[in-house]
Design a protein around this motif. Structure first.
Motif, PDB file in Angstrom:
ATOM      1  N   ASP A  79       0.857  -1.179   0.000  1.00 35.53           N
ATOM      2  CA  ASP A  79       0.000   0.000   0.000  1.00 35.53           C
ATOM      3  C   ASP A  79       0.897   1.233   0.000  1.00 35.53           C
ATOM      4  O   ASP A  79       1.899   1.287   0.724  1.00 35.53           O
ATOM      5  N   VAL A  80       0.537   2.219  -0.792  1.00 30.68           N
ATOM      6  CA  VAL A  80       1.334   3.438  -0.910  1.00 30.68           C
ATOM      7  C   VAL A  80       0.667   4.541  -0.094  1.00 30.68           C
ATOM      8  O   VAL A  80      -0.473   4.930  -0.371  1.00 30.68           O
ATOM      9  N   VAL A  81       1.371   5.014   0.941  1.00 33.95           N
ATOM     10  CA  VAL A  81       0.835   6.026   1.849  1.00 33.95           C
ATOM     11  C   VAL A  81       1.519   7.355   1.567  1.00 33.95           C
ATOM     12  O   VAL A  81       2.742   7.438   1.522  1.00 33.95           O
ATOM     13  N   VAL A  82       0.702   8.383   1.372  1.00 35.83           N
ATOM     14  CA  VAL A  82       1.206   9.746   1.167  1.00 35.83           C
ATOM     15  C   VAL A  82       0.829  10.567   2.394  1.00 35.83           C
ATOM     16  O   VAL A  82      -0.344  10.602   2.790  1.00 35.83           O
ATOM     17  N   SER A  83       1.811  11.213   3.011  1.00 36.82           N
ATOM     18  CA  SER A  83       1.552  11.974   4.239  1.00 36.82           C
ATOM     19  C   SER A  83       2.026  13.412   4.081  1.00 36.82           C
ATOM     20  O   SER A  83       2.893  13.722   3.262  1.00 36.82           O
ATOM     21  N   ARG A  84       1.438  14.273   4.899  1.00 35.00           N
ATOM     22  CA  ARG A  84       1.789  15.688   4.912  1.00 35.00           C
ATOM     23  C   ARG A  84       2.018  16.115   6.345  1.00 35.00           C
ATOM     24  O   ARG A  84       1.240  15.776   7.246  1.00 35.00           O
TER      25      ARG A  84
ATOM     26  N   SER B 134      -3.262  20.655   9.891  1.00 41.23           N
ATOM     27  CA  SER B 134      -2.925  19.460  10.657  1.00 41.23           C
ATOM     28  C   SER B 134      -2.229  18.439   9.773  1.00 41.23           C
ATOM     29  O   SER B 134      -2.371  18.465   8.543  1.00 41.23           O
ATOM     30  N   ALA B 135      -1.472  17.558  10.409  1.00 45.07           N
ATOM     31  CA  ALA B 135      -0.817  16.486   9.668  1.00 45.07           C
ATOM     32  C   ALA B 135      -1.866  15.526   9.124  1.00 45.07           C
ATOM     33  O   ALA B 135      -2.927  15.332   9.713  1.00 45.07           O
ATOM     34  N   SER B 136      -1.561  14.931   8.002  1.00 46.51           N
ATOM     35  CA  SER B 136      -2.522  14.007   7.389  1.00 46.51           C
ATOM     36  C   SER B 136      -1.774  12.889   6.684  1.00 46.51           C
ATOM     37  O   SER B 136      -0.605  13.023   6.333  1.00 46.51           O
ATOM     38  N   ALA B 137      -2.469  11.792   6.484  1.00 45.49           N
ATOM     39  CA  ALA B 137      -1.921  10.655   5.751  1.00 45.49           C
ATOM     40  C   ALA B 137      -3.071   9.946   5.048  1.00 45.49           C
ATOM     41  O   ALA B 137      -4.176   9.837   5.595  1.00 45.49           O
ATOM     42  N   ARG B 138      -2.810   9.481   3.839  1.00 44.68           N
ATOM     43  CA  ARG B 138      -3.843   8.782   3.078  1.00 44.68           C
ATOM     44  C   ARG B 138      -3.199   7.683   2.254  1.00 44.68           C
ATOM     45  O   ARG B 138      -2.005   7.743   1.931  1.00 44.68           O
TER      46      ARG B 138
ATOM     47  N   ALA C 182       2.445  13.920  -8.543  1.00 43.66           N
ATOM     48  CA  ALA C 182       2.033  15.212  -7.991  1.00 43.66           C
ATOM     49  C   ALA C 182       2.379  15.313  -6.513  1.00 43.66           C
ATOM     50  O   ALA C 182       2.832  16.360  -6.029  1.00 43.66           O
ATOM     51  N   ALA C 183       2.188  14.219  -5.752  1.00 43.02           N
ATOM     52  CA  ALA C 183       2.507  14.230  -4.318  1.00 43.02           C
ATOM     53  C   ALA C 183       3.994  14.439  -4.098  1.00 43.02           C
ATOM     54  O   ALA C 183       4.413  15.210  -3.221  1.00 43.02           O
ATOM     55  N   GLN C 184       4.824  13.781  -4.894  1.00 43.41           N
ATOM     56  CA  GLN C 184       6.270  13.943  -4.736  1.00 43.41           C
ATOM     57  C   GLN C 184       6.703  15.352  -5.122  1.00 43.41           C
ATOM     58  O   GLN C 184       7.566  15.953  -4.465  1.00 43.41           O
ATOM     59  N   SER C 185       6.109  15.899  -6.163  1.00 44.30           N
ATOM     60  CA  SER C 185       6.449  17.258  -6.578  1.00 44.30           C
ATOM     61  C   SER C 185       6.062  18.280  -5.515  1.00 44.30           C
ATOM     62  O   SER C 185       6.705  19.325  -5.381  1.00 44.30           O
ATOM     63  N   ALA C 186       5.003  17.983  -4.745  1.00 39.94           N
ATOM     64  CA  ALA C 186       4.551  18.888  -3.695  1.00 39.94           C
ATOM     65  C   ALA C 186       5.300  18.685  -2.384  1.00 39.94           C
ATOM     66  O   ALA C 186       4.972  19.319  -1.376  1.00 39.94           O
ATOM     67  N   GLY C 187       6.291  17.803  -2.374  1.00 42.38           N
ATOM     68  CA  GLY C 187       7.087  17.591  -1.170  1.00 42.38           C
ATOM     69  C   GLY C 187       6.447  16.665  -0.150  1.00 42.38           C
ATOM     70  O   GLY C 187       6.851  16.672   1.020  1.00 42.38           O
ATOM     71  N   ARG C 188       5.455  15.896  -0.558  1.00 44.37           N
ATOM     72  CA  ARG C 188       4.840  14.951   0.364  1.00 44.37           C
ATOM     73  C   ARG C 188       5.762  13.760   0.611  1.00 44.37           C
ATOM     74  O   ARG C 188       6.575  13.398  -0.238  1.00 44.37           O
ATOM     75  N   GLU C 189       5.606  13.151   1.774  1.00 44.17           N
ATOM     76  CA  GLU C 189       6.385  11.952   2.095  1.00 44.17           C
ATOM     77  C   GLU C 189       5.618  10.729   1.637  1.00 44.17           C
ATOM     78  O   GLU C 189       4.414  10.609   1.866  1.00 44.17           O
TER      79      GLU C 189
END
Length: 215
Positions: free
Chosen positions: A148-153, A160-164, A201-208
């Motif tokens: 599963d690929v999790v993208v977090s901020r 607030s911090a988030s993860a999806r 897009a998530a990687q370009s936005a600096g998401r982990e």
């Protein structure tokens, strides 16, 4: 001379001798420093380090030690603390008693994995991932597993911090170790076009981005 006077005289003589000894030792140390340089820490191998064997915390504690030697005897690139060797492996055997040099070590790269294939209707996308070491626990190659690929901020500035979960049960095609210190792990995933665009897009936005192995 009374007993008390003799004791006082002996005490004064002992103090004078101690001062003279300290002075002589200090001058000797100064001459050594001037000739060979000040003492510097350097890492030596207390037992042989095998070629290609990664140096972990336990191995570093058991096989590496710090010695202090004159600067003129320290070879270029010598490590100054065992922590500098963690995660690296000798390119050739390092005998016991030898200095450990940065040029002798390299980050080990796994053997080229056999790509399990992408699959019909899917596209390979490469992303930098965090915490990928967890996928290698147990020693088995992670390629071909479902993750599963999790993208977090991170939180901050009123958010607030988030993860999806951005993609579920996708195939891990290739997992590449960092190319050097400070570099990330890279994973090639077999995903749909929409999932690929979302991860890019998530990687370009600096998401982990993290990968969670499926049970």
């Amino acid at each position: 001379m009374s007993r008390r006077a003799r004791a006082l005289a002996f005490l004064i003589a002992a103090l004078i001798c101690a001062v003279l000894a300290a002075t002589v030792a200090g001058r000797y140390r100064s001459r050594l420093d001037a000739r060979y340089g000040p003492l510097q820490p350097v890492v030596v191998a207390t037992s042989e380090l095998a070629a290609g064997e990664p140096i972990g915390p336990q191995r570093a504690q058991a096989a590496l030690a710090v010695r202090r030697v004159p600067a003129s005897f320290v070879p270029p690139g010598a490590l100054t603390q065992p922590a500098e060797a963690l995660g690296q492996a000798p390119a050739a055997p390092i005998p016991a008693g030898s200095y450990v040099l940065s040029a002798q070590l390299a980050i080990p790269h796994p053997k080229e994995p056999r790509a399990p294939g992408v699959g019909a209707g899917l596209r390979p996308v490469q992303v930098a991932v965090a915490g990928a070491e967890a996928l290698t626990v147990g020693g088995a190659a992670p390629e071909g597993r479902r993750v599963d690929v999790v993208v977090s901020r991170q939180g901050g500035l009123g958010r607030s911090a988030s993860a999806r979960i951005a993609a579920s049960a996708v195939k891990l095609v290739v997992l590449a170790a960092p190319a050097g210190p400070g570099e990330p792990w890279n994973a090639t995933l077999a995903v749909t076009e929409q999932q690929a665009l979302s991860l890019i897009a998530a990687q370009s936005a600096g998401r982990e981005i993290r990968l969670l192995p499926r049970p």
